[in-house]
Design a protein around this motif. Sequence first.
Motif, mmCIF file in Angstrom:
data_model
loop_
_atom_site.group_PDB
_atom_site.id
_atom_site.type_symbol
_atom_site.label_atom_id
_atom_site.label_comp_id
_atom_site.label_asym_id
_atom_site.label_seq_id
_atom_site.Cartn_x
_atom_site.Cartn_y
_atom_site.Cartn_z
ATOM 1 N N VAL A 186 0.877 -1.192 0.000
ATOM 2 C CA VAL A 186 0.000 0.000 0.000
ATOM 3 C C VAL A 186 0.905 1.229 0.000
ATOM 4 O O VAL A 186 1.221 1.797 1.065
ATOM 5 C CB VAL A 186 -0.944 -0.004 1.221
ATOM 6 C CG1 VAL A 186 -1.923 1.178 1.138
ATOM 7 C CG2 VAL A 186 -1.709 -1.316 1.309
ATOM 8 N N SER A 192 4.611 2.663 4.563
ATOM 9 C CA SER A 192 5.448 2.377 3.393
ATOM 10 C C SER A 192 6.881 2.865 3.554
ATOM 11 O O SER A 192 7.825 2.238 3.063
ATOM 12 C CB SER A 192 4.827 2.991 2.136
ATOM 13 O OG SER A 192 4.728 4.402 2.258
ATOM 14 N N ALA A 207 1.395 -1.331 -5.344
ATOM 15 C CA ALA A 207 0.108 -2.021 -5.180
ATOM 16 C C ALA A 207 0.136 -3.198 -6.147
ATOM 17 O O ALA A 207 -0.424 -3.146 -7.239
ATOM 18 C CB ALA A 207 -1.050 -1.080 -5.497
ATOM 19 N N THR A 212 -5.495 -1.348 -3.207
ATOM 20 C CA THR A 212 -4.813 -0.816 -2.026
ATOM 21 C C THR A 212 -5.678 -0.848 -0.770
ATOM 22 O O THR A 212 -5.292 -0.294 0.260
ATOM 23 C CB THR A 212 -4.367 0.640 -2.282
ATOM 24 O OG1 THR A 212 -5.513 1.436 -2.595
ATOM 25 C CG2 THR A 212 -3.368 0.718 -3.422
ATOM 26 N N ASP A 219 -0.688 -10.117 -3.790
ATOM 27 C CA ASP A 219 0.333 -9.098 -3.519
ATOM 28 C C ASP A 219 1.666 -9.756 -3.172
ATOM 29 O O ASP A 219 2.720 -9.394 -3.694
ATOM 30 C CB ASP A 219 -0.092 -8.211 -2.343
ATOM 31 C CG ASP A 219 -1.117 -7.159 -2.729
ATOM 32 O OD1 ASP A 219 -0.882 -6.438 -3.701
ATOM 33 O OD2 ASP A 219 -2.143 -7.068 -2.044
#
Length: 250
Positions: A186, A192, A207, A212, A219
């Motif tokens: 994300v 992050s 993403a 997200t 992912d």
Amino acid sequence: MPELMHRKLERSATGFMLAIIAAASVGGIVEIAPLFTIDDTVETVSDMRLYTPLELAGRDIYVREGCYACHSQMIRTLRDEVERYGPYSLAVESKYDHPMLWGSKRTGPDLARIGGKYSDFWHVAHLNNPRDVVPESNMPSYRWLGTNPLKLADLPLALRAQRAVGVPYTDEMIENAARDAYGQAVPDSEQSSGVTERYGEATQVSAFDGVTTNVTEMDALVAYLQVLGQLTRAAYENTAAPEQMPDPDN
């Protein structure tokens, strides 16, 4: 004469046992002796980084789904392999792989240099339905990965287990494993920035599955595929850049 000796050996339990031990010892020596030179075999590189928690989770999913049964991750020093896949694999590139996934089965192409070759979108499309991007593919689809939420709470335990076998994860990395996995998938989240601080500026924050609102197994698997061959640049020294390498599907 040899036949008589063989019959005599078979009739002697002690002699036969000693012969088995001798044969097994030769095989054991052949397997064990190279381990004494392991420090000279594994290269030392300055830019080798660890798998992030998200990438490590993706690797576990890769193993769970049996991807290693059809894809190797070891490019040999043969000319045709190097021309097709890229620079041959170095021992240091598997330094933090437990277990290693070198393999020899290639129903699909070798994946040792797949990282960065295709976009995240390509990987998601390929995993959802391989024939959408490779019409001749016989790979099964893995659609459910996009709906399966990743178990973030399990990640600190995963990193701790890796540290137990020698991977140098710090206490800070273990403590922040769940947050770092979320932050890597994300990009606009507060978490992050911590990923690149702990794992380096080269870490891909994206993403990966195009969504997200949550972190899925898709992912994680795409993050893992995108880092294959990217943990260190050592193999690319004095060789062509990865974008110049031939397409592995051709």
